[in-house]
Design an enzyme around this catalytic site. Structure first.
Site, PDB file in Angstrom:
ATOM      1  CD  GLU A 161       2.187   6.672   0.690  1.00  0.00           C
ATOM      2  OE1 GLU A 161       2.119   6.390  -0.515  1.00  0.00           O
ATOM      3  OE2 GLU A 161       2.603   7.783   1.108  1.00  0.00           O
ATOM      4  CD  GLU A 179       6.781   8.859   2.225  1.00  0.00           C
ATOM      5  OE1 GLU A 179       6.736   7.673   2.597  1.00  0.00           O
ATOM      6  OE2 GLU A 179       6.570   9.220   1.047  1.00  0.00           O
TER       7      GLU A 179
END
Ligand SMILES: *[C@@H]1O[C@H](CO)[C@@H](O)[C@H](O)[C@H]1NC(C)=O
Ligand SMILES: *[C@@H]1O[C@H](CO)[C@@H](O)[C@H](O)[C@H]1NC(C)=O
Ligand SMILES: *[C@@H]1O[C@H](CO)[C@@H](O)[C@H](O)[C@H]1NC(C)=O
Ligand SMILES: *[C@@H]1O[C@H](CO)[C@@H](O)[C@H](O)[C@H]1NC(C)=O
Ligand SMILES: *[C@@H]1O[C@H](CO)[C@@H](O)[C@H](O)[C@H]1NC(C)=O
Length: 544
Positions: free
Chosen positions: A281, A388
């Site tokens: 991220e 995820e």
């Protein structure tokens, strides 16, 4: 005498053979049923030191016979039934030309049809899995060995569990750890990484657990994917774990070397990675730092492209790990597909080094799945993986587990169906298991997990409805399965269909409705099968 001896021997052989046949019959695979326990918020399946449910079945081998495995809001967990496709209605495959007068049928009683069309094929799936974070490792350490082993089998066994074949592992720390950490935190300003010579003890114990998992689950072809959350602070512009940051330009090569050093030490310890990503991220430390309180490294897409094109890509390809696949993105769906085209603005070769595009679930509710198809269309040779997902992340939600929540299972099931309908080749859940509060997590970023352990006693674990939702996909859609077109006549029944490498057909479908319904599966090659689906129920059908 001799003939008598021979006769006796023959008898013995016959008896032994009969015994073997009977024994084989008796060993017909039968699941250990779920030990259902009701909490205020729903029902879980309890595993303890002596008992844990399994998913075992004989695969249908006779053409026309099917196996149906079902789970439902009302307490069915991997319930099994068998049936046959009938040939009587084969004529139905001629598209129904006669319109049915509307007023003749009450809407709710009309059966839903699921039509299969194997002539339109889509992506080939790699698999399913979960993440082995520091929190997972820590929680496993609290459990009695027998319970720990049952959970390993529950997830990764292909004969008694849900047959996971993917596993994501953080390189260094992530938020699901007792504190932030990285390799070579000391000495600082050390471009040669002189102190990165052995694995941290958190990693040696994690790798020992993963090796036990592989042995106990009898699964030695798990594909491991690594991802770093942050380098040591001294490599970053803000010299901190969290907050707005970039990699210092002086350390672009050092950060690439860091990954190779880790792959080598992991390999020496017996853990061979299949893939790494360019980092978890990156947008967290670019725009998300106001609310993200855990370790992260910020990249803009062009700067990451420059790093990949000039440093990580060539370093990986010129190393002993040239076959380790490289994924990028590893961020929310809204970054698709522009992130990858902008990487190439940083370096023209950046995306040529990529084998896969990784996406996270968290913004899926507000970003369209067509973005995944666009990325898959632009990069047809690359894998698209969800890497995820976890519920309870939004401000207005319960942070941490809701024991027995079927709503949360439904959320997983419908989003996985959506991803599979939109180009996704692999789907990886977040933490394999968490404690009662959804941790540990040093940033108190507690979330849901498919398995919740009783870290207080170490003697029980609770398989959430999400676990069964995931298993309906992971056990049946085996590696190498190719999706074909399936058309449901009702938006309340969502379906995906696959031809597996063993040439069997599997469909996974969900009845979203709060009422039961009749479903007719129309397979041009097998005939029709009629099924009754309870309200809010998920099903996997498998047939030769
Ligand atoms: C484990 O669970 C089984 C099934 O629910 C139960 O019969 C047994 O008593 C439990 N054992 C312990 C030690 O709690
Ligand atoms: C299929 O059709 C054959 C003859 O066309 C019939 O004998 C048989 O019973 C049918 N089987 C089923 C399952 O309907
Ligand atoms: C190397 O790292 C360890 C912690 O892993 C630290 O205790 C030690 O001081 C470091 N060595 C140097 C020379 O900085
Ligand atoms: C791009 O990669 C190719 C090999 O894939 C290489 O031959 C070429 O030199 C690279 N170009 C740049 C600008 O790095
Ligand atoms: C965990 O175990 C403890 C001790 O046996 C018990 O008091 C507690 O209720 C259990 N937690 C749950 C969620 O069942």
């Amino acid at each position: 005498m001799l003939p008598a001896v021979a006769g006796a021997a023959l008898n013995l052989i016959v008896v032994a053979l009969l015994y073997l046949i009977v024994a084989a019959k008796c060993s017909v695979a039968q699941s250990v049923p779920c030990a259902l326990r009701q909490y205020r918020t729903g029902s879980v399946c309890v595993c303890n030191v002596t008992y844990c449910d399994t998913l075992e079945f004989e695969e249908p081998i006779t053409v026309g016979e099917f196996l149906l495995v079902s789970s439902s809001r009302d307490g069915v967990r991997f319930g099994q039934s068998r049936g046959w496709f009938g040939n009587a209605s084969k004529a139905d495959f001629i598209p129904e030309v006669k319109p049915v007068p509307k007023q003749r049928f009450a809407r709710s009683t009309r059966p839903v049809t699921i039509q299969l069309n194997r002539r339109r094929m889509f992506q080939t799936v790699v698999g399913f899995g979960g993440a082995f974070t520091g929190a997972v490792s820590y929680n496993l350490g609290k459990l009695k060995p027998a319970l720990r082993k049952s959970l390993y089998r529950s997830y990764y066994s292909k004969t008694v569990g849900i047959g996971y074949n993917l596993m994501r592992i953080p390189i260094g720390g992530c938020d699901f750890d007792l504190k932030p950490w990285a390799y070579n935190e000391l000495p600082v300003d050390d471009p040669m990484l002189t102190n990165f010579t052995v694995l941290d003890e958190r990693d040696t114990s994690k790798i020992a657990q993963i090796q036990e998992l592989m042995d106990v689950a009898d699964n030695h072809d798990i594909k491991f994917m690594g991802a770093a959350w942050s380098p040591p602070r001294w490599m970053k512009s803000n010299n901190d774990w969290s907050g707005s940051s970039r990699l210092k330009a002086a350390y672009y090569q050092t950060w690439a070397d860091y990954h190779i050093k880790y792959l080598q030490l992991a390999k020496d310890a017996g853990l061979n990675y299949w893939a790494i990503s360019t980092g978890n991220e990156p947008m967290n430390a670019v725009i998300g730092f106001l609310f993200v309180r855990f370790m992260s490294l910020g990249w803009t897409a062009p700067s990451q492209g420059k790093w990949v094109g000039e440093h990580l890509g060539p370093t990986l390809k010129n190393s002993d790990f040239r076959n380790v696949k490289l994924f990028s993105g590893d961020d929310q769906r809204y970054t698709f597909p522009w992130w990858f085209s902008q990487m190439n603005q940083g370096h023209p070769n950046a995306t040529n080094y990529l084998d896969g595009l990784a996406v996270h679930w968290y913004w899926d509710g507000v970003t369209p799945p067509a973005l995944l198809d666009q990325a898959a269309h632009l990069y047809p040779d690359k894998l698209v993986f969800n890497t995820e997902a976890s519920l309870g992340d939004k401000p207005f939600q319960t942070h941490g587990p809701i024991l027995g929540s079927w709503d949360r299972a439904e959320s997983y099931i419908t989003y996985i169906l959506q991803d599979l309908q939109h180009s996704v080749h692999g789907w990886i859940d977040w933490n394999l298991l968490l404690n009662e509060i959804g941790g540990p997590n040093y940033a108190k970023n507690y979330v849901e997990s498919a398995v919740v352990v009783n870290a207080t006693s170490g003697k029980e674990a609770y398989k959430q409805p999400i676990f069964y939702g995931l298993g309906h996909f992971s056990r049946f859609i085996t590696e190498g399965s190719t999706r074909f077109e399936t058309i449901s006549s009702d938006s309340g029944v969502i379906v995906v269909g696959f031809t597996r490498p063993d040439q069997k057909t599997t469909l996974v479908f969900y009845n979203k409705k709060s009422s039961s319904c009749e479903v007719i599966i129309k397979d041009p090659e097998r005939g029709v099968a009629q099924l009754h689906l309870p309200p809010k129920s998920v099903h996997s059908i498998l047939y030769a």
